[in-house]
Design an enzyme around this catalytic site. Structure first.
Site, PDB file in Angstrom:
ATOM      1  N   LYS A   1       0.858  -1.182   0.000  1.00  0.00           N
ATOM      2  CA  LYS A   1       0.000   0.000   0.000  1.00  0.00           C
ATOM      3  C   LYS A   1       0.892   1.228   0.000  1.00  0.00           C
ATOM      4  O   LYS A   1       1.678   1.430   0.934  1.00  0.00           O
ATOM      5  CB  LYS A   1      -0.931  -0.001   1.214  1.00  0.00           C
ATOM      6  CG  LYS A   1      -1.960  -1.124   1.175  1.00  0.00           C
ATOM      7  CD  LYS A   1      -2.992  -1.011   2.270  1.00  0.00           C
ATOM      8  CE  LYS A   1      -4.021  -2.130   2.155  1.00  0.00           C
ATOM      9  NZ  LYS A   1      -5.056  -2.040   3.204  1.00  0.00           N
TER      10      LYS A   1
ATOM     11  N   GLU B   1     -12.659 -11.600   9.506  1.00  0.00           N
ATOM     12  CA  GLU B   1     -12.371 -12.926   8.962  1.00  0.00           C
ATOM     13  C   GLU B   1     -11.870 -13.853  10.050  1.00  0.00           C
ATOM     14  O   GLU B   1     -11.277 -13.421  11.046  1.00  0.00           O
ATOM     15  CB  GLU B   1     -11.335 -12.827   7.834  1.00  0.00           C
ATOM     16  CG  GLU B   1     -11.841 -12.134   6.589  1.00  0.00           C
ATOM     17  CD  GLU B   1     -10.871 -12.265   5.421  1.00  0.00           C
ATOM     18  OE1 GLU B   1     -10.061 -13.213   5.418  1.00  0.00           O
ATOM     19  OE2 GLU B   1     -10.925 -11.416   4.520  1.00  0.00           O
TER      20      GLU B   1
ATOM     21  N   ASP C   1      -6.735  -5.104   7.215  1.00  0.00           N
ATOM     22  CA  ASP C   1      -7.126  -3.852   6.554  1.00  0.00           C
ATOM     23  C   ASP C   1      -7.293  -2.720   7.564  1.00  0.00           C
ATOM     24  O   ASP C   1      -8.412  -2.272   7.840  1.00  0.00           O
ATOM     25  CB  ASP C   1      -8.425  -4.064   5.776  1.00  0.00           C
ATOM     26  CG  ASP C   1      -8.307  -3.562   4.350  1.00  0.00           C
ATOM     27  OD1 ASP C   1      -7.277  -2.940   4.032  1.00  0.00           O
ATOM     28  OD2 ASP C   1      -9.228  -3.789   3.556  1.00  0.00           O
TER      29      ASP C   1
ATOM     30  N   ASP D   1     -13.966   1.653  10.081  1.00  0.00           N
ATOM     31  CA  ASP D   1     -14.309   0.958   8.836  1.00  0.00           C
ATOM     32  C   ASP D   1     -14.247  -0.566   8.974  1.00  0.00           C
ATOM     33  O   ASP D   1     -13.837  -1.252   8.050  1.00  0.00           O
ATOM     34  CB  ASP D   1     -13.355   1.434   7.733  1.00  0.00           C
ATOM     35  CG  ASP D   1     -13.803   0.988   6.349  1.00  0.00           C
ATOM     36  OD1 ASP D   1     -15.010   0.966   6.101  1.00  0.00           O
ATOM     37  OD2 ASP D   1     -12.938   0.648   5.525  1.00  0.00           O
TER      38      ASP D   1
END
Length: 408
Positions: free
Chosen positions: A104, A282, A297, A277
């Protein structure tokens, strides 16, 4: 494509085929083998130390779009893996020993705060937030964030020269300032105006180690019960109903496992980093309902050091429950000798891109930690410590077979 070929010829770029040797002692394989019911890696894991070093130093042998961008382009069916948005650019970089990491790039400078008028679902993704989230997760002893490290990437040599994706090749260009830039290929917000640029070739970014493949270590993506409304004016039930947790407690698996306690852990983690967010989480299916939640994330964290978003703590304040081990760790990090900001500052100095966080963000961690402890204190005053603090210190050892499989 003609412009791109001329550009490559001008810079005399090549794409040599790199050998792909496989070593059983490779850090990526050892990291995958170390995943257990307790977390992504053991405490003081030498494999993680080597993995961070390898992601920092190994040359890239290929680069490609992530599954998000491929899903947007219709190049794969990635519905079980991602919810594509296309707003943010990220790439998959591969290394020797079959290593793979999510890159990123830097989109926002460290000293910049997210504007007050930004909704959380259009916020920037910050490479330094990914790095800092890994360090905080490790300090909290959760060990649920994949190993992440900062790196200066030469976008020409380490992305453009090694990618075989023609679409990715086509979005590289040289800016008027003679910097090499590229952007995402997707339906919106993916134009030269939203490109990231080297200086002229070097670009900061975060590298997060990939987990084992879904074929070998299946994972479930589950909606967060405290998911936010992703519209400009909507609200979810938990935002208007203070008794919402009573409903959650009646739903499987929150009714008869430690899943709710893990949700509270995740909420505390997100509150400390300021991440609003967390719409899904998971889990590895092999570890069952009591398995840990992956904290993936985290790039929308550490956006505003001047604001504490109390609503992120709703799972804690509405359910009034917390693991004893989590509470003890938070209380320790509130002590002057082990202050969270000091421990984070020292930990982040190990990263090549240090300083990763500005001082106001570090001090915000101490302030938010006190708010978490105050929320726990109010719960204890109302319901009693025996009801609020769940004893999770006497857990049975995991069977030897309960291991996530490696990605080969």
């Amino acid at each position: 494509s003609r412009r791109h070929r001329l550009y490559r010829e001008e810079l005399n770029l090549t794409s040599p085929a790199a050998p792909l040797p496989f070593r059983p002692e490779a850090s990526w394989l050892q990291f995958h083998l170390g995943i257990s019911r307790d977390g992504l890696y053991p405490r003081s894991s030498p494999a993680v130390t080597r993995l961070l070093r390898d992601m920092r130093e190994f040359p890239t042998i290929s680069a490609d779009y992530s599954q998000d961008e491929k899903a947007l382009l219709g190049a794969c069916d990635c519905s079980q893996i991602v919810k594509p948005s296309g707003v943010h650019l990220k790439l998959v970089l591969r290394f020797q020993d079959f290593g793979k990491a999510m890159f990123k790039p830097m989109r926002q400078k460290r000293e910049e705060e997210t504007p007050e008028d930004f909704f959380y679902f259009v916020d920037f993704q910050r490479h330094n937030a990914e790095i800092a989230a890994f360090h905080l997760d490790r300090i909290l002893d959760f060990r649920r964030v994949p190993p992440t490290v900062g790196r200066l990437i030469n976008v020409t040599r380490e992305i453009l020269e090694v990618t075989k994706n023609e679409v990715l090749q086509s979005v590289f260009f040289v800016s008027p300032a003679s910097n090499v830039c590229f952007f995402a290929k997707c339906p919106y917000m993916c134009k030269t105006e939203y490109a990231v640029c080297g200086n002229p070739h070097l670009l900061e970014g975060s590298l997060s180690a990939f987990l084992p493949s879904l074929n070998l270590a299946p994972r479930l993506s589950i909606p967060n019960p405290w998911i936010r409304s992703y519209s400009f004016d909507g609200k979810e039930e938990w935002e208007v109903n203070p008794l919402y947790c009573n409903t959650v407690r009646e739903i499987y698996p929150y009714s008869n496992s430690n899943r709710l306690l893990n949700i509270v852990d995740m909420a505390i983690f997100d509150f400390l980093i300021g991440n609003m967010d967390r719409h899904h989480y998971e889990m590895f299916t092999k570890f069952g309902d009591d398995g840990f939640l992956l904290h993936l994330d985290n790039a929308r964290g550490f956006g505003r050091h001047s604001h504490d978003e109390i609503s992120i703590l709703a799972p804690l304040s509405q359910c009034c429950t917390i693991k004893r081990t989590t509470l003890l760790r938070l209380q320790l990090l509130a002590e002057p000798d082990y202050r969270l900001s000091d421990v984070m500052r020292e930990s982040l100095l190990q990263d090549p891109l240090a300083p990763v966080l500005t001082e106001p963000h570090l001090l915000a961690l101490d302030r938010r930690l006190q708010l978490v402890l105050e929320a726990v204190g109010r719960c204890i005053d109302t319901f009693g410590e025996a009801t609020v603090v769940a004893n999770d210190t006497a857990q049975p050892p995991a069977p030897a077979s309960h291991r996530a499989e490696p990605d080969t």
